[in-house]
Design an enzyme around this catalytic site. Sequence first.
Site, PDB file in Angstrom:
ATOM      1  N   LYS A 162       0.843  -1.039  -0.213  1.00 42.03           N
ATOM      2  CA  LYS A 162       0.016  -0.545   0.030  1.00 42.03           C
ATOM      3  C   LYS A 162       0.730   1.378  -0.056  1.00 42.03           C
ATOM      4  O   LYS A 162       1.721   1.241   0.488  1.00 42.03           O
ATOM      5  CB  LYS A 162      -1.126   0.164   1.165  1.00 42.03           C
TER       6      LYS A 162
ATOM      7  N   GLN B 157      -0.587 -12.624  10.591  1.00 46.85           N
ATOM      8  CA  GLN B 157      -0.807 -12.379   9.290  1.00 46.85           C
ATOM      9  C   GLN B 157       0.553 -12.362   8.717  1.00 46.85           C
ATOM     10  O   GLN B 157       1.213 -12.152   9.503  1.00 46.85           O
ATOM     11  CB  GLN B 157      -1.979 -11.718   9.073  1.00 46.85           C
TER      12      GLN B 157
ATOM     13  N   ASP C 203      -2.566  -7.109  -0.030  1.00 51.52           N
ATOM     14  CA  ASP C 203      -1.304  -7.341   0.579  1.00 51.52           C
ATOM     15  C   ASP C 203      -1.782  -8.287   2.088  1.00 51.52           C
ATOM     16  O   ASP C 203      -0.235  -8.367   2.471  1.00 51.52           O
ATOM     17  CB  ASP C 203      -0.553  -5.931   0.932  1.00 51.52           C
TER      18      ASP C 203
ATOM     19  N   ASP D 128      -3.143  -8.074  18.133  1.00 54.11           N
ATOM     20  CA  ASP D 128      -3.900  -7.267  16.736  1.00 54.11           C
ATOM     21  C   ASP D 128      -4.496  -8.511  16.215  1.00 54.11           C
ATOM     22  O   ASP D 128      -4.838  -9.707  16.146  1.00 54.11           O
ATOM     23  CB  ASP D 128      -3.314  -7.516  15.642  1.00 54.11           C
ATOM     24  N   ASN D 129      -5.964  -8.180  16.340  1.00 53.68           N
ATOM     25  CA  ASN D 129      -7.155  -8.563  16.054  1.00 53.68           C
ATOM     26  C   ASN D 129      -7.042  -9.770  16.478  1.00 53.68           C
ATOM     27  O   ASN D 129      -7.802 -10.892  15.831  1.00 53.68           O
ATOM     28  CB  ASN D 129      -7.362  -8.382  14.156  1.00 53.68           C
TER      29      ASN D 129
ATOM     30  N   GLU E 173      -6.221  -6.385  20.954  1.00 55.34           N
ATOM     31  CA  GLU E 173      -6.316  -4.945  19.837  1.00 55.34           C
ATOM     32  C   GLU E 173      -8.041  -5.801  20.012  1.00 55.34           C
ATOM     33  O   GLU E 173      -8.187  -6.405  18.288  1.00 55.34           O
ATOM     34  CB  GLU E 173      -5.598  -5.274  19.399  1.00 55.34           C
TER      35      GLU E 173
ATOM     36  N   LYS F 239       0.834   4.597   9.097  1.00 58.08           N
ATOM     37  CA  LYS F 239       0.810   3.147   8.619  1.00 58.08           C
ATOM     38  C   LYS F 239       1.481   3.020   7.099  1.00 58.08           C
ATOM     39  O   LYS F 239       1.833   2.293   7.098  1.00 58.08           O
ATOM     40  CB  LYS F 239      -0.993   3.078   8.627  1.00 58.08           C
ATOM     41  N   TYR F 240       1.259   4.389   6.478  1.00 57.79           N
ATOM     42  CA  TYR F 240       2.252   3.837   5.033  1.00 57.79           C
ATOM     43  C   TYR F 240       2.719   5.123   4.248  1.00 57.79           C
ATOM     44  O   TYR F 240       3.127   4.772   3.207  1.00 57.79           O
ATOM     45  CB  TYR F 240       0.868   4.522   4.191  1.00 57.79           C
TER      46      TYR F 240
END
Lengths: 662, 662
Positions: free
Chosen positions: B252, B312, B347, B383-384, B412, B523-524
Site C-alpha cells: 500500500k 497474518q 497485501d 492485533d485482531n 486489540e 501506517k503507510y
Amino acid sequence: MSRSLRGDIRTVWIGGVWPELDGGRFPVKREVGDLFEVAADILREGHEALAAVLRYRTVKDSAWHEVRMDPVGNDRWVGRFPLAENTRYLYTIEAYPDPYRTWVEDLKKRLAADMDVASELLEGAELLRGTRSRATGADRRRLDARLTDFEEASSTVARARVLLDEETLELVDTYPDRSGATRYDRELEVVADRVLARLGAWYEMFPRSQGTVPGRHGTFQDCIPRLRDIAAMGFDVIYLPPIHPIGRSFRKGRNNSLTPAPDDPGSPWAIGNEQGGHKAVEPKLGTLEDFGALVRAAREAGLEIALDYALQCSPDHPYVRAHPEWFHRRPDGTIKYAENPPKKYQDIYPLNFYCRDREALWEEMKSILFFWIEHGVRIFRVDNPHTKPIAFWVWVIGEVQAVHPDVIFLAEAFTRPKVMRALAKAGFTQSYTYFTWRNFKPELTEYFTELTQGVMAEYFRGNLFANTPDILPPILQQGGCAAFKMRLILAATLSSTYGIYSGYELCENDAVPETEEYRDSEKYQIKTRDWNSPGHLRDYIARVNTIRRDNPALHEYRNLRFYESDHDDILWYGKRSFDGGNTVLVAVNLDPFEPHQATLRVPLDALDIDPHERFQVEELITGMRHLWKGREQTIRLDPGKEPAAIFRLNRFPSKDYGTPCY
Amino acid sequence: MSRSLRGDIRTVWIGGVWPELDGGRFPVKREVGDLFEVAADILREGHEALAAVLRYRTVKDSAWHEVRMDPVGNDRWVGRFPLAENTRYLYTIEAYPDPYRTWVEDLKKRLAADMDVASELLEGAELLRGTRSRATGADRRRLDARLTDFEEASSTVARARVLLDEETLELVDTYPDRSGATRYDRELEVVADRVLARLGAWYEMFPRSQGTVPGRHGTFQDCIPRLRDIAAMGFDVIYLPPIHPIGRSFRKGRNNSLTPAPDDPGSPWAIGNEQGGHKAVEPKLGTLEDFGALVRAAREAGLEIALDYALQCSPDHPYVRAHPEWFHRRPDGTIKYAENPPKKYQDIYPLNFYCRDREALWEEMKSILFFWIEHGVRIFRVDNPHTKPIAFWVWVIGEVQAVHPDVIFLAEAFTRPKVMRALAKAGFTQSYTYFTWRNFKPELTEYFTELTQGVMAEYFRGNLFANTPDILPPILQQGGCAAFKMRLILAATLSSTYGIYSGYELCENDAVPETEEYRDSEKYQIKTRDWNSPGHLRDYIARVNTIRRDNPALHEYRNLRFYESDHDDILWYGKRSFDGGNTVLVAVNLDPFEPHQATLRVPLDALDIDPHERFQVEELITGMRHLWKGREQTIRLDPGKEPAAIFRLNRFPSKDYGTPCY
C-alpha cells in the site's frame, strides 16, 4: 475451554447459558405444559455464520431431542422445548459453524459488487457435494440432481442460481456438517413438576376438630362432610397436621401447659405411642381404611390430601425402644429430648441423622413417605426441614421423585434466608415464606420482587400462607375482618399458590398476648366451630378463588409486576398471562383501619394500550365495570367495605376490515 | 450435593462463592500484592457452630495453605489470602461443624438458667478427649493436664471452668475435628498478574518515524534518544507496531493507495518478505542486536517495550512458500488474500487456524512469542485476536504464562461486546475498549460502571487508548487541544491503565474526511515530527502521569465511583485507595468548546466526612488549594484554560490527646 493443543478444539464459544443455577449444580423448576426457554451467548471468531441446537431429554430416555436455536441479537441465541411430562429433563446446547450460509452471504456481496465469482462457485459446489455425502434416500437423489444442474448450467448466473435457490438451501440445512460442533460443557437439569406445584389454594385443618359435637374428638369420617364446603370455597389441597398416635409422656395440655388434663389430646407433632408411629393413624381419628376413604372422597370433591412429614418422635414412639441408637443420647445412655435452654421440650425426641446407624435411619424415614404414597398421598408438608441435614433432603426427595415425580414437598422452614434458599435448591417443590411478616408497601414490594422476578424464581416457589397454627400475625389480631380480607387478597394474588389455616374464614383472631400464638390453640385441644357464624368470609374466599380460577394471569408465579401508586398504603400490582390474553390488576389498601385514596399509574406501555384508547376494567369482587383512559386512575379503598379491588382488563378491539365484510 | 445415601455425606452447605466466574470455568484476575478476598454462604441445618477455612496454593505448589474464614452476618463468610507471587493460584473452601463451640454455647445458656449440667460436663470432657487424641507433643500433655484437672475438680463450677477457660478453648481450636468437613466441589482459579497489568501508561510509536531527518527511515537507534523524553512524560510502556520485514506484493502507498511510490515503506502489518517474517526485523530499522539495545536502553529509562503480535502474512512471507497449507486456498490451489467484499486486501494473507496442519501452525505461532520473549519482550499487543480461534488464545496464553507468568497480552479486539468478554475470559491480560466512542456523560457513566464495578471487573481490564493509528475520533478532530487534554484526563483517571499513540502530544487531528483515519497516516508513510512545536501537551501529559504516580487512589482499577453533578457536560467521579489514605476527585468538562459550571455533590458519607467539617482540596494540575465544607461545591471549567480539575483530598485531623502530651 480446553488448554490442550491436540485433540478436538472447541470452535464455538457457548457461555452465559440461562437458566443455569449456580453453574449447573442445581436444577431449575418449571411445570408440565410450560414451553421451557433456554438462552446462551453463542459466538465465534470472525464473521462466519453459526447454527445452534438446544438438546434435551428426560432422565428416563437415553435419546436426545433437538430444537433449533435462533439468534436474537448481541450474540444471544434462544431455543425452547415443551415440558410435556412430569419428570426431570436434561438439556444442553450444541453449536457449529455453517460454512454454506457463510459462503452464500459472501457470494451475494460479490455478485452485488459485480465481481468474478467463478472460483467461489466451485467452492459452493464442493460444499454442496459435502451435503450430498451426508444426505440419504430421496434427498441424496435431489442433491445429485442439483449438482448435475450446476455442472450443466451454461452461465455463471445460472450456476449461482442453482446454489442459492430455496430447494438447495433447504437441503443444505437438513444435512449440516456438525463435525466442527461444540457441545456445551455441562448438562443442565429442569424439573417439570405437575401444575399443582405452581398453582393451588391450600386449606389446613386439624381432622380432630372437624366433629360437630363440642368436645368430642373428630374423625376422618367427620372430615368427609366438610369436603364439599371446602371445595365450594375453591380450595385444591387440604393439608392435615400429623394424623399419627400422639405420645403420652410429657404430653402438653391446653395452651401448651405442662399439666395436661386426662382427656387432653396432646400435640399431633409429638408423634408416636404404643399404638404406632409415623406409619399409623391415631385411633381416635379412625383407621387407615377411614383415612383411605377420606383420600378418595377428597379426590371426588376435586381436592387432594396433603400430609405432614414431621421427623421427630414422642418418648413413646416405637422407634425409641426399637432403635435407641437413632436418637441423641446422654453420657448415661438416656435419650435427649429437644431443648433450647432454658426451654425443654420433653415430649419430643429429635432424631440423630448422623448416628452410626444412619443408613438404616434414612431408609426408614424414606419408607414413611412411600407408605403414605401407597395410601394415596402425593403432597407432603415437611415440618422443620431446616433442622435435618440438607443432604438428607437431596437424597430422599430424589429417591421419591425418581419413582413418583408427582409428589410435592412443601418446606416449612421459617428460618434464615440462605437456609431457605438452600432447601429449595436441595429439591423442595415449594416453600413457606416470610409473607406473614411483610405488611407494608416497601417490604412487600421488595420481598415479592425478589421471590418472583429474580434468580429465586428459578427454584423457590413461595406458598403464601396467610396464617398457620403457629402464626397469627399482629395485623390479623388487630385489624379485624378487613385485615383478613386484605391479607387473603394479597396471598391469593401475589402468588399463584397460597393457603389459609382453618378459622381464617371466621376471622379468628384471639391470640396469647404479646405472641403470634392462638389462644386455646388447636395444637393442644379440640375445637368445634360454627362454620356459619355471622361475619364469616366463606363467600368472599369462594369469590377470590373463583377469580383465581377464571383468570389465567393469576395461574402464573413469575409474572408479578408492581406499579406506582402515590399512597403509601395502597399497593398496586398486576399479572398478565403469557399469551397476553388475560390481564389482572390489583389494588389493596394495606391499612385495615382507614380508607385511603391513591392515584394509580396504569402500565399502558406494558399492556400495549394507547394513552388515548378507552378500555374497560371489570372489578371482579363487586362486578362493577368502569371505562378508563390514560395513565392515571384514582381509587379509594375503604377497608370497612372492600379493602381491595381486582380489575380484569377488557379491551374493545377496533377492527378495520381490509377485505370486504359479508 | 450428592444424591447417594452411602459414602460421605456433605454436612455443610457451601454456596454462593465469590469470586467464581461462570461457575468456575474461568479464572478471575488480580495483581501481585493484592489481598484476595473470597466470600461464601456457609451453613448447616440447626444451630450448630461452624468453622471454615479458605484453602489456596499456587499452580506450582502441591501443598495447600489455609486461612480462617469469618462469618460476617446472614450466613456469609469471608477469608483473604495474599497474592504474593506472579502466578496462578487455586482456591477452595472447607467447612466443618465445631461441636465444642456448640457445646460451649449450650452450656453457657444452661449455666445462666441455673440448670443441672452434670451430664453436659461429661459430654464436654468427652469432646476434649477427642481433641487430646488429635493433639501432639506439648499440647497433648497440656490437654492431659486439663483432663486431670477436670477429673479432680471438686465442684460443677470448677469442672465447668476447666472446660470453658481460654487455654482449653485455644487448644480445642488448634486441633479441630475435621472428619465431618465438607470441601467445596470446585477448585477455582485466580491469576495474579504483575502490577503493570493493572497500572501503566502506554505510548505507541512507529520506530521508523523516530528519525530526525524528514523522509529518512528511522531506526531502533533513533528510538533510543526518544526514550528520555517519553520517560519524562511519565510513560511505562512503549508499544511498537510490527517491526518485521514488510511485504512488497500489493504494498500500500501513502494514504492507503493501491499505487505505491517506489520508496513507500508499506504497512508494518503486511508482515514478511524475502528477508524474513515474524522472527525477523525490518533491515531499515536495524538488526536484532539493535532491537536488543533498544530494549535494554528502555529498561534503563524505566520503560518496557511492547511488541505487536499480528498473525497474518504478506504474500512474500517465508511461511507462504514453506507452508502454503497454512493459508486459505481457492479451488485452483492459489492462496486467498483477505477480503471483505467488495474490499480486497491483496497485501494480506490470513492464516487458516483450522488447516490440516493446525498443530504445526499453532506451535509455530507460539514459537514467535517465545522468540521475542528471548529477546527481552514481556508485553504483546495482539492485533485482531477476534479473527483467530478463541481456543487458540486459551492454549497459547496458557502455554506462555505457564513458563513466563509476567507476560502481558493486550487484546486489540474492537468487536462485539460478547466477543470482547470471551477473549478476556480466554486469558487476555488487558483489552482495548470502546472508550474512543464514548463521549458524553450517560454513556461514559454507564460504560465505566459496567467495566469497573460489575462482573467484568473480575476478568476484563480496560486499557483506555485515547487514540490509535486507526482511530482519530471526531471529538479530537474537532475539539482542538482542549479535547486532547480532556480525553487524556478521562483516559488517565477513569482507568489505571491507559495509552496514547504518538502525535497526541502535538494535538495532531488531521483526518481523512468522514473517517476516523489520520490523513497521511504513519501506517503507510514515515513521519518526522518536531516534538517541541508550539502548543504541545508534553508538560501537561507529564503532569498528569506524575499525578497518577503520586496518588495511590489512581493505581486501582475497580475503585472508580461516579458522583452527581447537575450539568450534563460536567462529569464528576472519584477514586479512593483501598486503605482510605488517598482520595482523588475529578471533574471534567466534556464539552471542548464552551465553559460550563456545575454544582458537584461531594460524597461526604463515603469519605466519612462530617457535613460541618472543613477540609482541604488541592487541585493537582494547577496546584490551587481550596477549603471546602458541605455536600455541594460549585465548579466552572473553561476548556480554553483547564478542561478538568483533579482534586486530592487533604483533611485536617483533629487530635484529642487522651494521654498527656509531652
